[in-house]
Scaffold this motif. Sequence first.
Motif, PDB file in Angstrom:
ATOM      1  N   THR A   1     -20.696  94.767  33.728  1.00 27.24           N
ATOM      2  CA  THR A   1     -19.289  95.404  33.963  1.00 27.24           C
ATOM      3  C   THR A   1     -18.415  95.047  32.766  1.00 27.24           C
ATOM      4  N   VAL A   2     -17.412  95.787  32.915  1.00 29.22           N
ATOM      5  CA  VAL A   2     -16.359  95.518  31.682  1.00 29.22           C
ATOM      6  C   VAL A   2     -15.822  94.148  31.611  1.00 29.22           C
ATOM      7  N   LEU A   3     -15.767  93.587  32.938  1.00 24.47           N
ATOM      8  CA  LEU A   3     -15.247  92.332  33.229  1.00 24.47           C
ATOM      9  C   LEU A   3     -16.134  91.229  32.542  1.00 24.47           C
ATOM     10  N   GLU A   4     -17.334  91.561  32.393  1.00 28.16           N
ATOM     11  CA  GLU A   4     -18.193  90.452  31.938  1.00 28.16           C
ATOM     12  C   GLU A   4     -18.379  90.801  30.347  1.00 28.16           C
ATOM     13  N   ILE A   5     -17.755  91.935  29.914  1.00 29.66           N
ATOM     14  CA  ILE A   5     -18.083  92.406  28.487  1.00 29.66           C
ATOM     15  C   ILE A   5     -16.777  91.997  27.492  1.00 29.66           C
ATOM     16  N   LEU A   6     -15.700  92.894  27.935  1.00 32.50           N
ATOM     17  CA  LEU A   6     -14.559  92.824  27.057  1.00 32.50           C
ATOM     18  C   LEU A   6     -13.748  91.769  27.377  1.00 32.50           C
ATOM     19  N   PRO A   7     -12.449  91.664  26.665  1.00 37.92           N
ATOM     20  CA  PRO A   7     -11.651  90.419  26.557  1.00 37.92           C
ATOM     21  C   PRO A   7     -11.010  90.653  28.051  1.00 37.92           C
ATOM     22  N   ALA A   8     -10.450  89.694  28.714  1.00 40.69           N
ATOM     23  CA  ALA A   8      -9.821  89.771  30.088  1.00 40.69           C
ATOM     24  C   ALA A   8      -8.887  90.900  30.213  1.00 40.69           C
ATOM     25  N   GLU A   9      -7.886  90.687  29.302  1.00 42.31           N
ATOM     26  CA  GLU A   9      -6.732  91.636  29.197  1.00 42.31           C
ATOM     27  C   GLU A   9      -7.124  93.153  29.055  1.00 42.31           C
ATOM     28  N   MET A  10      -7.961  93.301  28.275  1.00 36.16           N
ATOM     29  CA  MET A  10      -8.425  94.663  27.995  1.00 36.16           C
ATOM     30  C   MET A  10      -9.274  94.964  29.133  1.00 36.16           C
ATOM     31  N   ALA A  11     -10.085  94.198  29.610  1.00 33.43           N
ATOM     32  CA  ALA A  11     -11.067  94.614  30.844  1.00 33.43           C
ATOM     33  C   ALA A  11     -10.062  95.105  31.941  1.00 33.43           C
ATOM     34  N   ARG A  12      -9.047  94.369  32.357  1.00 29.21           N
ATOM     35  CA  ARG A  12      -8.223  94.937  33.161  1.00 29.21           C
ATOM     36  C   ARG A  12      -7.523  96.184  32.857  1.00 29.21           C
ATOM     37  N   ALA A  13      -6.923  96.668  31.705  1.00 25.25           N
ATOM     38  CA  ALA A  13      -6.633  97.747  31.253  1.00 25.25           C
ATOM     39  C   ALA A  13      -7.560  98.908  31.788  1.00 25.25           C
ATOM     40  N   VAL A  14      -8.898  98.770  31.313  1.00 24.34           N
ATOM     41  CA  VAL A  14      -9.739  99.589  31.454  1.00 24.34           C
ATOM     42  C   VAL A  14     -10.145  99.838  32.971  1.00 24.34           C
ATOM     43  N   MET A  15     -10.047  98.915  33.841  1.00 26.25           N
ATOM     44  CA  MET A  15     -10.369  98.998  35.117  1.00 26.25           C
ATOM     45  C   MET A  15      -9.398  99.915  35.702  1.00 26.25           C
ATOM     46  N   HIS A  16      -8.256  99.350  35.339  1.00 27.85           N
ATOM     47  CA  HIS A  16      -6.916 100.221  35.797  1.00 27.85           C
ATOM     48  C   HIS A  16      -7.134 101.584  35.713  1.00 27.85           C
ATOM     49  N   HIS A  17      -7.376 102.111  34.472  1.00 25.90           N
ATOM     50  CA  HIS A  17      -7.558 103.483  34.208  1.00 25.90           C
ATOM     51  C   HIS A  17      -8.667 104.155  34.887  1.00 25.90           C
ATOM     52  N   VAL A  18      -9.843 103.378  35.284  1.00 28.02           N
ATOM     53  CA  VAL A  18     -11.035 103.812  35.883  1.00 28.02           C
ATOM     54  C   VAL A  18     -10.604 104.094  37.308  1.00 28.02           C
ATOM     55  N   GLN A  19      -9.792 103.316  37.903  1.00 25.06           N
ATOM     56  CA  GLN A  19      -9.441 103.519  39.312  1.00 25.06           C
ATOM     57  C   GLN A  19      -8.468 104.767  39.354  1.00 25.06           C
ATOM     58  N   GLN A  20      -7.612 104.701  38.287  1.00 23.31           N
ATOM     59  CA  GLN A  20      -6.390 106.080  38.387  1.00 23.31           C
ATOM     60  C   GLN A  20      -7.427 107.381  38.252  1.00 23.31           C
ATOM     61  N   THR A  21      -8.512 107.178  37.278  1.00 21.61           N
ATOM     62  CA  THR A  21      -9.063 108.595  37.195  1.00 21.61           C
ATOM     63  C   THR A  21      -9.753 109.081  38.526  1.00 21.61           C
ATOM     64  N   LEU A  22     -10.412 107.928  39.072  1.00 26.69           N
ATOM     65  CA  LEU A  22     -11.215 108.387  40.319  1.00 26.69           C
ATOM     66  C   LEU A  22     -10.302 108.757  41.622  1.00 26.69           C
ATOM     67  N   ALA A  23      -9.068 108.069  41.566  1.00 28.84           N
ATOM     68  CA  ALA A  23      -8.032 108.576  42.637  1.00 28.84           C
ATOM     69  C   ALA A  23      -7.419 109.768  42.437  1.00 28.84           C
ATOM     70  N   THR A  24      -7.008 109.990  41.193  1.00 25.84           N
ATOM     71  CA  THR A  24      -6.389 111.154  40.849  1.00 25.84           C
ATOM     72  C   THR A  24      -7.222 112.486  40.376  1.00 25.84           C
ATOM     73  N   GLY A  25      -8.449 112.212  39.982  1.00 24.11           N
ATOM     74  CA  GLY A  25      -9.044 113.256  39.329  1.00 24.11           C
ATOM     75  C   GLY A  25      -8.703 113.839  38.215  1.00 24.11           C
ATOM     76  N   GLN A  26      -7.654 113.290  37.397  1.00 22.35           N
ATOM     77  CA  GLN A  26      -7.300 113.730  36.129  1.00 22.35           C
ATOM     78  C   GLN A  26      -7.644 112.891  35.014  1.00 22.35           C
TER      79      GLN A  26
END
Length: 555
Positions: A344-369
């Motif tokens: 997972t990105v949480l295992e690979i990227l720096p913590a702050e960066m990983a959280r930002a990626v996960m936020h946008h992943v969830q937004q993409t799946l939630a909105t489809g945009q």
Amino acid sequence: MADIMVEDEEQLQQGIGKGDQSESQRAQLDSALEALRQSEETIRALLNAATETAVLVDPQGTILALNRVAAQRVGKSVDELLGVCVYDLLPPELAESRRAMVDEVARSGLPVRFEDERAGILFDNHLYPVFDAQGEVIRLVIFSRDMTKRKQAEIQSVRYRSERDSALEAWQASEINFRALAEAMPTAIAVVQNDRIRYANSATGVLTGYAQAELQTMDFWDFVHPEFRALTREQELARERGEEAAARFEIKVVTKEGQERWVDVSVGAIQFEGKPAGLAVALDITQRKEMELTLRASEAQNRALLDAIPDMFFRLSRDGTYLDFMPAQGMQPYRPPSEFLGKTVLEILPAEMARAVMHHVQQTLATGQTQIFEYSLEVGDQLHHYEARLVPSGLQADQVLAIVRDITQRREREAIVEEERERIARDLYDGLAHTLYLLGLRLDYSRRHSRRDSWGASGEPHPSIEMEGTDPPGQGSPAQAPHTRAPLSALELTILRLVAQGLSNSDIGAELGMAEKTIGNRLTGIFNKLGVSNRVQAALYALRQGLASLDEGNE
């Protein structure tokens, strides 16, 4: 055999009384006895020459003579069997039936033939009567021949004929069914014998453009494309040699109109009209081949496009697991694929960066945009800036595709542009202030000059920075301008003089035959030497030091 001879000899001697024997009669008797002995030898030779059982019995079944074959079949010697009743050598039930047959031959005087089986051996038996001079049956000859092999051969022959007839009937029915089935099939079917087409269904005619009657006058190779004849021929020869050969392959054929068609051919061996033949089944795959070629071209084009796109592609699951990765030429991911795929990105990227990626992943799946964001990472020893675009993946509903582009160079260019924009703005501001200030000085100088002319006074001091109300807004008093920190070159003094006259960088460049950017760089050096920060301060310095005058600007 000796008993037969003794019996016959006694009969001869009874016919000639002892008292009545003359020398001639005695000689006649001896001659007859000798002939009888020779006859015995002849009979014995004849019996032993036979390859089958031969037995001589009297009407009561007593064995009078037999050959060695007969003795061997009952497991005894010839001498052991002479004088033995033949019925004693047979099972009781068989002995009774044989006795009845012997009695019938003795009574009727007619031969009898019959078959029987003993110990698994089938015998063909013949009973022949032997008559005396009065026509009475006095002996019987039994011949028995082993018919086992012949019977087995006959049975095999009958079975073979039966199987052959059945196979022929089945083949005839099968051929009828084959033709009916072949005509109903949408695929081309051809039967080939010695390269000649013996049968072709209607679908073969549709595929090749030839009529069925035409096809049956052609060789199979006549419509195989020249590029594939050698390959197809080699496969056929390998099958004829009993070697392994492909049972299915793809080739091109040429139709009657000269068109090229792709076919998927399956071959096999059959019997046709009672002879070995080859069966070829061909499916027209031209459309599929064209689609494959189109698809390959499209794939090559897409691959070329993907290779040309300067982006890395990541496929991520809802929980941020790296599922797939496609690299971009000249770009290096944060970690090698072997280290991040399946994690997972949480295992690979720096913590702050990983959280930002996960936020946008969830937004993409939630909105489809599409979600777009920028981030920075140190790759190797260099800081890189990236732009990420996250879009829903078409493969799975809970996956996203991340398209990542390295924008480091763009950021650097933007910084340069911003720096240049600030410089231009600063130059514009300084130039405008410089121009306005000089304009104010000239106006003031003009008023003073006009007043002096009207008064007739002379020797008033030259207008200088000390005049009140002439400082541009935001600028310090000109009297406080610092002295030069380093000597100015002749070119720098010329540039400074032209600046004091109010010329822009482009005008100075045109005047001196130099590029505008070069003039800007020279001015930066002049500012540093004079200890000033803008054109106004430099112009004031030139005026105060007598390096330039307002009169020059008015000429």
